[in-house]
Write a protein that holds these residues in place. Structure first.
Motif, mmCIF file in Angstrom:
data_model
loop_
_atom_site.group_PDB
_atom_site.id
_atom_site.type_symbol
_atom_site.label_atom_id
_atom_site.label_comp_id
_atom_site.label_asym_id
_atom_site.label_seq_id
_atom_site.Cartn_x
_atom_site.Cartn_y
_atom_site.Cartn_z
ATOM 1 N N UNK A 114 4.303 -3.963 -5.380
ATOM 2 C CA UNK A 114 5.695 -3.825 -5.596
ATOM 3 C C UNK A 114 6.467 -2.653 -4.876
ATOM 4 N N UNK A 115 5.283 -1.540 -4.699
ATOM 5 C CA UNK A 115 5.915 -0.402 -4.011
ATOM 6 C C UNK A 115 5.889 -0.726 -2.415
ATOM 7 N N UNK A 116 4.974 -1.548 -1.996
ATOM 8 C CA UNK A 116 5.192 -2.147 -0.724
ATOM 9 C C UNK A 116 6.525 -3.048 -0.402
ATOM 10 N N UNK A 117 6.721 -3.861 -1.188
ATOM 11 C CA UNK A 117 7.693 -4.868 -1.283
ATOM 12 C C UNK A 117 9.031 -4.046 -1.473
ATOM 13 N N UNK A 118 9.070 -2.980 -2.244
ATOM 14 C CA UNK A 118 10.119 -2.199 -2.557
ATOM 15 C C UNK A 118 10.622 -1.353 -1.074
ATOM 16 N N UNK A 119 9.741 -0.783 -0.439
ATOM 17 C CA UNK A 119 9.792 -0.261 0.667
ATOM 18 C C UNK A 119 10.404 -1.301 1.724
#
Length: 182
Positions: free
Chosen positions: A145-150
């Motif tokens: 999710x951190x990656x997709x959020x970025x």
């Protein structure tokens, strides 16, 4: 086949490669631009690129690594603190992008160093924690999710910037999906 129908392909090294690039992408895209670009929004409830950077910094301080630490240290016995998605509106109200971009880069570098030091393997990635809204979540889901959020915020910044010229592009609007039907 829709990409959401495939088996998840999370790879921590690949995730870190994206997370590591986000501050440089934002700096390359926004650094040194006039305020007309960095303060542009899609409307009253939309965030400008500068506000997005403040949001990313707030996430570095209170979301990703703090929640990962809770998973590692407490598992599901201690729920994550709720994340205030709007703190940056006040916290960074008077902070310029020239200060925010390097701050984001420093905080992200520190968080990625922490993540690397943990040397997470399959067992740790499968560990779960408790999200205040979603309930049980895994470390892998948090990091993905951190990656997709970025990536979502990179897309948001680019979209807001492109839409600044919505009226100026004339009939080409029909060919530019980033502009939409506004």
């Amino acid at each position: 086949m829709d990409s959401s129908d495939r088996k998840p392909q999370f790879d921590l090294g690949e995730a870190i490669a994206v997370l590591d690039r986000t501050p440089r992408v934002m700096d390359t895209l926004l650094g040194g631009l006039p305020a007309g670009w960095t303060e542009a929004t899609d409307g009253a409830e939309s965030w400008s690129p500068r506000v997005v950077i403040g949001h990313l910094i707030h996430g570095e301080d209170t979301d990703w690594i703090p929640r990962a630490r809770i998973i590692l240290e407490h598992g599901e016995t201690r729920a994550f603190l709720p994340f205030d998605r709007f703190t940056q509106l006040e916290r960074f109200r008077d902070t310029g992008l020239a200060e925010l971009l390097p701050l984001f880069a420093r905080k992200r570098a520190g968080n990625l160093a922490t993540l690397a030091a943990w040397k997470l393997g399959p067992v740790q990635l499968a560990r779960s924690g408790t999200h205040p809204e979603f309930g049980r979540v895994t470390m892998e889901q948090l990091l993905a999710t951190w990656v997709a959020h970025d990536l979502g915020h990179v897309a948001q910044v680019v979209r807001v910037m492109a839409r600044r010229y919505t009226r100026d592009i004339g009939p080409w609007k029909a060919y530019l999906s980033i502009i939409g039907n506004t």
